[in-house]
Design a protein around this motif. Structure first.
Motif, mmCIF file in Angstrom:
data_model
loop_
_atom_site.group_PDB
_atom_site.id
_atom_site.type_symbol
_atom_site.label_atom_id
_atom_site.label_comp_id
_atom_site.label_asym_id
_atom_site.label_seq_id
_atom_site.Cartn_x
_atom_site.Cartn_y
_atom_site.Cartn_z
ATOM 1 N N ALA A 100 0.879 -1.197 0.135
ATOM 2 C CA ALA A 100 0.018 -0.037 0.016
ATOM 3 C C ALA A 100 0.849 1.373 -0.003
ATOM 4 O O ALA A 100 1.860 1.314 0.757
ATOM 5 N N PRO A 102 2.157 4.422 1.192
ATOM 6 C CA PRO A 102 2.199 4.797 2.645
ATOM 7 C C PRO A 102 1.462 6.410 2.942
ATOM 8 O O PRO A 102 1.562 7.125 2.006
ATOM 9 N N ALA A 103 0.539 6.448 4.004
ATOM 10 C CA ALA A 103 -0.106 7.589 3.813
ATOM 11 C C ALA A 103 0.769 8.872 4.455
ATOM 12 O O ALA A 103 0.507 10.055 4.153
ATOM 13 N N TYR A 108 -3.304 11.140 0.686
ATOM 14 C CA TYR A 108 -4.455 10.538 0.313
ATOM 15 C C TYR A 108 -5.642 11.667 0.183
ATOM 16 O O TYR A 108 -6.175 11.709 -0.816
ATOM 17 N N LEU A 123 -8.938 3.100 -4.180
ATOM 18 C CA LEU A 123 -8.855 2.407 -2.675
ATOM 19 C C LEU A 123 -9.404 1.230 -2.464
ATOM 20 O O LEU A 123 -10.637 1.003 -2.750
ATOM 21 N N THR A 127 -6.852 1.889 1.346
ATOM 22 C CA THR A 127 -5.326 2.315 0.912
ATOM 23 C C THR A 127 -5.139 2.205 -0.702
ATOM 24 O O THR A 127 -6.116 1.264 -1.388
ATOM 25 N N HIS A 129 -3.087 0.992 -3.849
ATOM 26 C CA HIS A 129 -1.554 0.111 -4.244
ATOM 27 C C HIS A 129 -0.947 0.483 -5.778
ATOM 28 O O HIS A 129 0.099 -0.269 -6.048
#
Lengths: 430, 295
Positions: A100, A102-103, A108, A123, A127, A129
């Motif tokens: 995923a 990373p936030a 996001y 999403l 998350t 990808h």
């Protein structure tokens, strides 16, 4: 004295360790199946290597057919690239093997605002990808020389299917034996995909509720297929056994053809002398709103494979963040792929506006829908792909749809669609 | 006794045999035998190589019986194999008889008929696809000269498979001709001379001398032709017709494995095909072992 020595040693080790860490060499392996896109990436990778001397790239282009087999066997054998070009048709198979984004590295919230269909198309459990790059849809390509020779101008670009059929008839040329020499409109080879767009325009959908079945054999589906049937058997703007849409366009045997936007690149590469134009799909009432007027799909970007070392993942995400923040890269890639940027803030970029192809998609895209995953078999061998053959070889529209529907449903019985977002479409008000 | 001492104890001739055999056996083990065993193992599992395999017992085999696409692909494959072996064989045999009688220009002729064999299957498929194109293809243009209407060839479910078979026969005939010619050269000329003295016609010589004495050649071509025919992939993949009318067994197997990632099911299909080919081959052996001719 002793404590100063210990402190000094610790400071030295810390600085030395940090220097080592900072200069740790990382080679990022990357695979793609599309050479023109890789060429653009190589330019940016060289730039990134100059900025980050500890990072190098090891790239490989593998043809589409082999690409997924290689990636699959790579997953099984523990030999995958750090960064893999991804396509959303493979979501169901590979999602568990993609890391995923990373936030704390990727914003996001901003993506939710800026990227078309971000939540529906990207999403999964909150998350994403694979990075959103472009979006494509079905369009009408036309031979600009034939168009002009028929006395048509830009103002004649049809907005309704009734007008479209009249222009197709005007562009159709027959030889002395009455055989079609230039088909006014060629849906051959892509008829099922074209039918689905017409079906959407008439209020139909690809899937029934929950994507457990397809929903094709209904009044909207029959009306859509009968329109195509009348174009071929009554108006004779194309015929059974004619060249496929891309060959017909390229070799000057088509006045107009339906295709997804990638055809623009193919025509430029393989038929550089062809003078072609493009416009968005007509509709039954001439309006785009409320839509959907067609299906869309996203040309996704790169993914980071889950099984690679953490330091490679970190370096890969850092590179992807750098690359995808660069709007020049996104514009260049979209231009080469023939897609409209997924990021709506780029749709007004002058380079996008200057491309008739991408302008046409950009006009249509807000009114298009993404259904989610379409299994290969449903789109090709045992579903939409059968519609043309069934229609061409004598099946009435309803029977053709019933047969194709039954085949597609038998596939869905075995292969449940997990990524289904067709019902998330929100009608657009102009 | 150490391994080296044991090897030294083997006489030189056997050491040479071992040295030649071992690399081939290792190659066979790693690239054929072990994969076959592994394929048999995964035929009892649900496996996509992306997730851990799960044991499903005989499920993959049981489901083959309900698969209508599999039955259709098997019918296509049988038609292909039978047609290419018998019709292709008949043509090749006839041509071989004619070529065998050619005295001058035989080498040039050999190049001509063997050229398609050397050409890539995919290239042949693409070219024949163009020849068969209903509207602009060469074949229909030629037929038009004789007043024959447009044929749909690969574009019709009724004619797609025969069209693909015809192209495959054309492509593979050169190889079959070479095998027949080798067989023909092995028949002593004196038999024909004796037959001529007895006043036999050409047809009688073929029927009573050539065909019986070519029996081993026929057996070889029959068996290898069926095995190859049942494994057909490229030709039908490239020259595909509508409504799965040319979708053969191996193409379906390939699609199940590499498009749908159903490795277990694809492996079960592979073993079904193996069983069919073994059974057919045994039947052929049994049939042809009767009435052997010796000379």
């Amino acid at each position: 004295m002793k404590s100063r020595f210990v402190t000094g040693t610790l400071v030295f080790m810390l600085v030395f360790g940090m220097t080592l860490a900072a200069s740790a060499e990382v080679t990022l392996r990357h695979w793609d199946w599309h050479q023109p896109r890789m060429n653009i990436k190589l330019k940016y990778m060289a730039e990134y290597e100059a900025l980050n001397p500890n990072v190098t790239f090891d790239t490989q282009v593998i043809g589409w057919d082999d690409y997924w087999t290689r990636l699959m066997s790579g997953v099984a054998g523990g030999d995958v690239p750090d960064i893999a070009q991804f396509h959303n048709s493979q979501t169901q198979a590979f999602l568990n093997h993609l890391e995923a984004f990373p936030a704390d590295v990727f914003d996001y919230d901003r993506y939710k605002e800026e990227i078309i269909n971000f939540e529906a198309a990207y999403l999964f459990d909150g998350t994403f990808h694979f990075y959103p790059v472009g979006i494509m849809s079905g369009l009408i390509f036309y031979n600009a020389d034939y168009w002009e020779a028929a006395g048509l101008t830009e103002a004649d670009i049809p907005k309704t299917w009734d007008d479209f059929v009249e222009i197709a008839k005007l562009l159709t040329k027959y030889d002395s034996a009455g055989d079609i020499q230039v088909a006014g409109f060629v849906p051959n080879g892509i008829l099922g995909v074209f039918w689905l767009d017409l079906h959407y325009q008439l209020g139909g959908t690809l899937y029934g509720e929950g994507a457990k079945t397809v929903a094709w054999n209904n009044p909207a589906g029959i009306q859509a297929l009968e329109l195509i049937e009348s174009m071929i058997f009554e108006d004779r703007v194309s015929e059974v056994g004619f060249l496929g849409f891309n060959e017909a366009m390229g070799t000057g045997h088509a006045g107009m053809a339906y295709s997804w936007s990638w055809l623009g690149g193919e025509l430029d590469n393989n038929y550089p002398d062809l003078n072609w134009g493009v416009f968005r799909l007509p509709t039954f009432d001439g309006k785009l709103a409320p839509g959907p007027v067609a299906r869309n799909n996203h040309e996704t970007g790169m993914s980071v494979m889950r099984s690679v070392r953490q330091e490679n993942k970190d370096a890969a995400f850092e590179f992807l963040r750098w690359l995808y923040e660069d709007t020049d890269y996104l514009i260049e890639v979209n231009l080469v792929l023939g897609t409209a940027p997924s990021n709506r803030t780029l749709l007004d970029d002058p380079r996008i506006a200057a491309s008739p192809l991408i302008s046409a998609i950009a006009e249509q895209v807000p009114y298009t829908n993404i259904p989610g995953e379409i299994p290969h078999e449903v789109e090709n061998d045992y579903g939409l792909g059968m519609l043309q053959d069934l229609l061409f070889f004598g099946y009435p529209a309803a029977d053709a749809l019933a047969t194709a529907e039954a085949e597609a449903n038998s596939v869905l019985m075995e292969r449940a669609v997990k990524w289904y977002v067709e019902d998330l479409y929100t009608p657009v008000t102009d | 006794m150490s391994l080296i001492e044991r090897i030294k104890a083997i006489d030189a001739k056997k050491r040479f045999v071992l040295a030649v055999l071992v690399p081939a056996m290792v190659f066979f083990a790693f690239f054929s035998f072990i994969p076959i065993i592994y394929a048999f193992f995964i035929s009892f599992h649900e496996l996509d190589f992306l997730n851990p395999p799960s044991f499903v017992g005989l499920d993959n085999y049981m489901r083959l019986g309900d698969d209508t696409h599999l039955f259709n692909s098997l019918v296509v494959t049988v038609k292909f194999a039978v047609s290419t072996v018998f019709i292709g064989g008949l043509f090749a045999f006839s041509f071989a008889l004619l070529i065998n009688s050619v005295k001058r220009g035989a080498a040039a002729l050999r190049t001509v008929y063997f050229l398609p064999v050397m050409t890539s299957l995919v290239a042949v498929g693409v070219i024949w696809g163009w020849l068969y194109q209903p509207r602009f293809g060469l074949l229909n243009e030629v037929l038009k000269l004789f007043g024959i209407g447009r044929q749909m060839w690969l574009s019709s479910p009724a004619t797609a498979l025969p069209s693909a078979i015809a192209a495959s026969i054309w492509q593979g005939m050169g190889f079959t001709i070479v095998i027949f010619l080798a067989g023909l050269h092995g028949i002593p000329q004196s038999y024909y001379e004796a037959a001529e003295v007895d006043g036999a016609s050409s047809l009688q010589k073929v029927w009573n001398i050539t065909i019986p004495l070519l029996r081993p050649t026929f057996v070889y071509l029959l068996i290898t032709g069926f095995i190859g025919g049942f494994q057909v992939f490229d030709q039908l993949y490239v020259m595909s017709g509508p409504l799965n009318s040319t979708r053969g067994f191996i193409e379906l197997l390939y699609t199940r494995a590499f498009s749908y990632y159903q490795m277990g099911r694809a492996a079960a299909m592979a073993f079904l095909l193996f069983a069919i080919i073994v059974t057919l081959t045994l039947i052929q052996f049994r049939l042809v072992s009767r009435g052997k001719v010796e000379h």
